[in-house]
Design an enzyme around this catalytic site. Sequence first.
Site, PDB file in Angstrom:
ATOM      1  N   CYS A   6     -10.541  14.889  44.523  1.00 42.66           N
ATOM      2  CA  CYS A   6     -11.516  14.447  43.532  1.00 42.66           C
ATOM      3  C   CYS A   6     -11.180  14.785  42.082  1.00 42.66           C
ATOM      4  O   CYS A   6     -10.965  13.894  41.256  1.00 42.66           O
ATOM      5  CB  CYS A   6     -12.886  14.979  43.904  1.00 42.66           C
ATOM      6  N   HIS A  62     -16.719  16.938  37.094  1.00 39.97           N
ATOM      7  CA  HIS A  62     -15.625  17.528  37.865  1.00 39.97           C
ATOM      8  C   HIS A  62     -14.370  17.867  37.063  1.00 39.97           C
ATOM      9  O   HIS A  62     -13.319  18.107  37.647  1.00 39.97           O
ATOM     10  CB  HIS A  62     -15.254  16.604  39.044  1.00 39.97           C
TER      11      HIS A  62
END
Lengths: 483, 483
Positions: free
Chosen positions: A39, A102
């Site tokens: 990710c 993120h």
Amino acid sequence: MGWGDLGAFGEPSKETPNLDQMASEGMVFLDFYTANPLCSPSRAALLTGRLPIRNGFYTTNAHARNAYTPQDIVGGIPDSELLLPELLKKAGYVNKIIGKWHLGHRPQFHPLKHGFDEWFGSPNCHFGPFDNRALPNIPVYRDWEMIGRYYEDFKIDLKTGEANLTQIYLQEALDFISKQQASQQPFFLYWAIDATHAPVYASKHFLGTSRRGLYGDAVREIDDSIGKILKHLQKLGISENTFVFFTSDNGAALISAPKQGGSNGCFLCGKQTTFEGGMREPAIAWWPGHIPAGGVSHQLGNVMDLFTTSLSLAGLQPPSDRQIDGIDLLPAILQGKLIDRPIFYYRGNEMMAVRVGLYKAHYWTWSNSWEEYSKGIDFCPGQNVSGVTTHTQEEHTTLPLLFHLGRDPGEKYPLSFACDEYQRAMEQISVVVQQHKETVVPGVPQLNVCDKAVMNWSPPGCEKLGKCLKPPKSDPKKCFWPH
Amino acid sequence: MGWGDLGAFGEPSKETPNLDQMASEGMVFLDFYTANPLCSPSRAALLTGRLPIRNGFYTTNAHARNAYTPQDIVGGIPDSELLLPELLKKAGYVNKIIGKWHLGHRPQFHPLKHGFDEWFGSPNCHFGPFDNRALPNIPVYRDWEMIGRYYEDFKIDLKTGEANLTQIYLQEALDFISKQQASQQPFFLYWAIDATHAPVYASKHFLGTSRRGLYGDAVREIDDSIGKILKHLQKLGISENTFVFFTSDNGAALISAPKQGGSNGCFLCGKQTTFEGGMREPAIAWWPGHIPAGGVSHQLGNVMDLFTTSLSLAGLQPPSDRQIDGIDLLPAILQGKLIDRPIFYYRGNEMMAVRVGLYKAHYWTWSNSWEEYSKGIDFCPGQNVSGVTTHTQEEHTTLPLLFHLGRDPGEKYPLSFACDEYQRAMEQISVVVQQHKETVVPGVPQLNVCDKAVMNWSPPGCEKLGKCLKPPKSDPKKCFWPH
């Protein structure tokens, strides 16, 4: 999500009518990749147009390790990186991120410091619930400040799988689009929802509606949301002025299957690996009136191309002071051209494989360690290709394993080292790899150091909510990345 | 061909524009099966509407063995079986088979003795070339008589993969359709081409055109041919009066991969097995003006249903003096209904598995023997599901292995025997299996005896061509079926 999760890409329950319609109205990319099978590095690559090895989203703690941004990570996106929204601002775009950022959760990494004008979402994955002693629950931000925490203020019921998050993210998207249309300002919306990441959830309306279980419920909700976003663009009369691209940040996490993991179709293995199942992504470009309906492209594409393509759409040039890996896909999308370019498959600090044309050469193979595998951690469940899905890191740099992805998309049959085809292909590939390696100046690795003190104890805004927690004493350590 | 060989079913090279268009103009069946994972029994089931265990297309020489009709087989379709063309004749239909018959090659089994009015093609697979001493080359028939032999008069170049056969079969189809349209007679065309069976071939125009290699070339030629057939129906103005169904007789033969084997998408294993990869088939119904475009059905279907459905279309009833396994799919096709019915997965004389709703219970598992496997014969290349893809015949009749094909289409995660879901599903399935077993009166097995004397030495018409060969002395033996 994985390549095989869409009906249009062969998922046998065919439960994505909106994405399938998007595909039939737009252009499908069948050979589209992420820059990393995980990710954070994938998202960093998308927003910088650069490989994680360049932008710092990797680790040197051990060889070829997947690393990301859990909340004890010290690093994040360096200020020296130029993000897509920073550049789009120069062309008058208003930029919003909805969902998972993120790219680091410490103050200097905040998305609004890196070009976004608005944010609704979280800095990390929605793991939890935590006890707020050993680990704080992940905050949800609106712009500069947190407005609550997952599990506390934004419910996720792990027992039933119910959570309203995708609906909230959808509404945010619709509202932002409406607002931008009303103010006649161009916009960049990065709709980076958490679903279908484990722990998988869906809202009540979708729970139990899929043949595929909870994971399918989540996919159906995403599909429905995308349908609503596209319809909203049409209703507002701006669909012919809005470029939409759908893709995923990595292959389906087969480790969570079958209840929480999706499908990578006929491809080998899943998330965490540099096999096709880990890095080939579903991808659809949609722009009515510009992209011919029903288009199919075999252009080798990469999430990093969305950086360069978006700049191109805004009439901007990519930065010239650094190596940019993304290419402008508009010739492929609008004129059906095929641009010759390789795809590099990195895992952490190692180039594991490269694709040139239909050939893919593995310079290193690894699924995960025997130690993990013996504990039931399996990135290739039900699959076992001798000498390929290896449980030790196997070096093939002198004699790479070569596959023809047209005849063998599942990477099951390495070409014989002795055959002419191998020789011819490797001659070409070797040049590409050498040229690439010459350009790689690794960025400062951001994912090496972990410290419990940097976790989301007291994010900005916590004091207004009475949600500030006391951090422990700083104790920076090398992060442990097992695979 | 396999489930995953069509672009519309997720083949990543997406090289079947005509079949994909057929799918988008018609109705796709995503849960459609063959009655057996091998050619002859599958075709016998299609034409009789009955499971091979009933119509005799199985062997009792050993347990759960795949058997078919090589040219030394003594048996064939029994006279007692009623074939679809025999019944359609009663409604004035003219019936033609183009391609591989495969229901026995001795005189009494000739397709024109079983209801077909015309035949162009061969009785067996196009294996060869043979030396006409130990083995005769396979004859090609026009109606009652042979007109040549494969490799001799109908060239197949195993070196280049070139053969013009699909083009010949296509032309036969177009001519037959034109003739029937001109004479205003209703017709049944069973276009049972040999391609993509190994040895794989394509005509010159298609050779080297696929990203998928020779197998892909063959698929492309089939796809192109089907496009031409459908366009021909439209050009003649009879498309709204002609029901067309596309499917395959078994899953892709992964044993021939990657050069001569196709794709079963995300499903487990391939031809020869009773896993989904061996028996779930691509399937498309097409009937402009009647079937709504873009339809998708999850009706559990079977090639045997084509028997009953075709009768229904012709206004005929299926025979009432015998058990018919095929159901009329018209309610599913025209009204979108879902008819509750199980799917039985047989291998030779054994019911290996059953599907009820989304559950599939394996009563027996077997891929192939260790002995064969150790020689490189692998029906599940790159796949290995512990306790499922077993190399010994494993009996699970007291505690079947249960899979949920929605959450787990790849049959990788058997449900826990202890969970409620297992108990509930098996209660339902057990009743279905018991009811089924009560109805099964096995037919006389046709695939038990082999004799070199019955091979295609002197087919009818050979004398006119000077192609009669002298058969060896009769020496009937039990056929050996290794898997």
